[in-house]
Design a protein around this motif. Structure first.
Motif, PDB file in Angstrom:
ATOM      1  N   TYR A 297     -15.697 -15.708 -37.756  1.00 45.53           N
ATOM      2  CA  TYR A 297     -15.970 -17.138 -37.606  1.00 45.53           C
ATOM      3  C   TYR A 297     -14.987 -18.018 -38.394  1.00 45.53           C
ATOM      4  O   TYR A 297     -14.704 -19.140 -37.981  1.00 45.53           O
ATOM      5  N   LEU A 298     -14.506 -17.536 -39.516  1.00 44.20           N
ATOM      6  CA  LEU A 298     -13.609 -18.344 -40.345  1.00 44.20           C
ATOM      7  C   LEU A 298     -12.148 -17.932 -40.198  1.00 44.20           C
ATOM      8  O   LEU A 298     -11.297 -18.429 -40.938  1.00 44.20           O
ATOM      9  N   GLY A 299     -11.856 -17.049 -39.263  1.00 46.76           N
ATOM     10  CA  GLY A 299     -10.478 -16.626 -39.056  1.00 46.76           C
ATOM     11  C   GLY A 299     -10.007 -15.649 -40.120  1.00 46.76           C
ATOM     12  O   GLY A 299     -10.766 -15.230 -41.001  1.00 46.76           O
ATOM     13  N   GLN A 300      -8.744 -15.297 -40.059  1.00 50.22           N
ATOM     14  CA  GLN A 300      -8.192 -14.299 -40.965  1.00 50.22           C
ATOM     15  C   GLN A 300      -8.097 -14.793 -42.410  1.00 50.22           C
ATOM     16  O   GLN A 300      -8.097 -13.982 -43.340  1.00 50.22           O
ATOM     17  N   ASP A 301      -8.004 -16.096 -42.591  1.00 50.02           N
ATOM     18  CA  ASP A 301      -7.836 -16.645 -43.946  1.00 50.02           C
ATOM     19  C   ASP A 301      -9.137 -17.172 -44.538  1.00 50.02           C
ATOM     20  O   ASP A 301      -9.122 -17.836 -45.572  1.00 50.02           O
ATOM     21  N   GLY A 302     -10.261 -16.872 -43.893  1.00 50.46           N
ATOM     22  CA  GLY A 302     -11.531 -17.405 -44.374  1.00 50.46           C
ATOM     23  C   GLY A 302     -11.858 -17.000 -45.795  1.00 50.46           C
ATOM     24  O   GLY A 302     -12.245 -17.830 -46.624  1.00 50.46           O
ATOM     25  N   ARG A 303     -11.701 -15.712 -46.110  1.00 50.22           N
ATOM     26  CA  ARG A 303     -12.015 -15.242 -47.464  1.00 50.22           C
ATOM     27  C   ARG A 303     -11.086 -15.871 -48.489  1.00 50.22           C
ATOM     28  O   ARG A 303     -11.518 -16.271 -49.583  1.00 50.22           O
ATOM     29  N   THR A 304      -9.810 -15.989 -48.122  1.00 50.33           N
ATOM     30  CA  THR A 304      -8.843 -16.577 -49.054  1.00 50.33           C
ATOM     31  C   THR A 304      -9.187 -18.028 -49.361  1.00 50.33           C
ATOM     32  O   THR A 304      -9.132 -18.464 -50.524  1.00 50.33           O
ATOM     33  N   VAL A 305      -9.548 -18.784 -48.342  1.00 53.66           N
ATOM     34  CA  VAL A 305      -9.897 -20.193 -48.536  1.00 53.66           C
ATOM     35  C   VAL A 305     -11.135 -20.327 -49.416  1.00 53.66           C
ATOM     36  O   VAL A 305     -11.175 -21.150 -50.341  1.00 53.66           O
ATOM     37  N   LEU A 306     -12.157 -19.511 -49.150  1.00 53.61           N
ATOM     38  CA  LEU A 306     -13.371 -19.560 -49.962  1.00 53.61           C
ATOM     39  C   LEU A 306     -13.082 -19.175 -51.416  1.00 53.61           C
ATOM     40  O   LEU A 306     -13.624 -19.782 -52.352  1.00 53.61           O
ATOM     41  N   THR A 307     -12.233 -18.184 -51.600  1.00 54.16           N
ATOM     42  CA  THR A 307     -11.876 -17.748 -52.948  1.00 54.16           C
ATOM     43  C   THR A 307     -11.156 -18.859 -53.704  1.00 54.16           C
ATOM     44  O   THR A 307     -11.460 -19.137 -54.878  1.00 54.16           O
ATOM     45  N   ARG A 308     -10.209 -19.511 -53.049  1.00 55.32           N
ATOM     46  CA  ARG A 308      -9.472 -20.598 -53.705  1.00 55.32           C
ATOM     47  C   ARG A 308     -10.372 -21.788 -53.989  1.00 55.32           C
ATOM     48  O   ARG A 308     -10.257 -22.435 -55.039  1.00 55.32           O
ATOM     49  N   LEU A 309     -11.264 -22.074 -53.052  1.00 58.16           N
ATOM     50  CA  LEU A 309     -12.217 -23.164 -53.263  1.00 58.16           C
ATOM     51  C   LEU A 309     -13.079 -22.888 -54.480  1.00 58.16           C
ATOM     52  O   LEU A 309     -13.280 -23.768 -55.341  1.00 58.16           O
TER      53      LEU A 309
END
Length: 306
Positions: A26-38
């Motif tokens: 649902y959040l694409g390939q970079d979803g985890r990275t974005v959540l981690t940075r947030l």
């Protein structure tokens, strides 16, 4: 015991949602990275600020017991991983954190409420971790990044540039001043900080999709050691030091042992991901210590009072 089960059920549910998000993409390939940075750069610093700005914690026997148990288990891992396994400083740091850094926020607070009857009992460990352990660990990780040689000034000011440390130290400074932030300033920080726990747990859940079963990698000896140190050895040390050295009894002893028995915090995976160090190890160690801590916490609650 109901409080222990409630706390773990909440966390497991959000992690499971993260797993589904990762599986469905649902959040694409970079979803985890974005959540981690947030979580690392915005939400968690705001959460730490708002929590510590309202605390009035002084040096206490409980804090000394917590510090001793934390240092003891971390030291064991550092010696084994550094001297015998020949790990580099970054991996040793993540491993030591996974062996001693308790989940005082998103799990510690509900368990403190339901098991101990007082959320403020997590304040000493929260303060210790955020103004001592976290700045030291993140400084080591910052200085271990590849690149140009680091100047003395940069070494000395590294903690002052880290968002987590800045949020924690700013919160402590506000608490020490005795002042209260006005609503228009505090409420936006509270709102942003409320994103931290869900973001961390969702990112952790996403990371579980496609991963191998814990313990199959080459670091399984260190992995099992860190999980056992965190879930079993740390509460045993807290009980021995609290009862034997400081003479704690009843609810005071229960509090330090329950807090020490909390599993490794999910935000350690955020640190590992942010710095690109021992990500798989952190994920698996957190998962194993969380699974192990359930029976340990239930046993502690049954034996020591609730």
């Amino acid at each position: 015991m109901q409080g222990v089960l409630t706390g773990f059920t909440v966390i497991a549910t959000v992690i499971a949602v993260g797993y589904v998000i990762g599986r469905r993409g649902y959040l694409g390939q970079d979803g985890r990275t974005v959540l981690t940075r947030l979580a690392f750069n915005v939400a968690t610093p705001a959460l730490l600020f708002t929590m510590l700005a309202d605390l009035s914690v002084v040096l206490s026997t409980r804090l000394l017991v917590t510090a001793t148990a934390t240092a003891a288990t971390a030291a064991v891992f550092v010696v084994v991983a550094g001297l015998f396994l020949r790990w580099d400083a970054g991996r040793v740091t993540i491993g030591a954190l996974c062996s001693s850094y308790v989940n005082a926020g998103n799990l510690g607070i509900p368990i403190a409420v339901y098991v101990l009857g007082d959320a403020s009992l997590v304040a000493p460990v929260l303060l210790l971790q955020q103004i001592v352990v976290t700045p030291l660990a993140l400084t080591v990780l910052d200085l271990g990044r590849p690149g140009e040689p680091v100047s003395v000034l940069r070494r000395l000011t590294t903690p002052l540039r880290n968002p987590m440390a800045i949020g924690s130290l700013a919160g402590v400074a506000v608490a020490a001043s005795g002042r209260t932030l006005p609503g228009p300033l505090l409420e936006p920080l509270v709102l942003i900080g409320n994103m931290s726990v869900p973001a961390v747990l969702l990112a952790f859940g996403i990371s579980l999709y496609g991963g191998e079963r814990p313990g199959r990698g080459e670091d399984r000896v260190a992995l099992y050691l860190s999980a056992l140190l965190k879930a079993v050895a740390q509460p045993v040390v807290a009980w021995a030091v609290g009862a034997g050295l400081f003479g704690l009894r009843g609810e005071a002893l229960l509090a330090v042992v329950v807090i020490a028995a909390l599993p490794a915090a999910q935000n350690l995976f955020t640190y590992a991901s942010h710095y690109g160090v021992a990500e798989r190890f952190a994920r698996e160690s957190i998962l194993l210590s969380t699974l192990l801590s359930v029976p340990v916490l239930i046993t502690v609650a049954a034996l020591l009072g609730r």
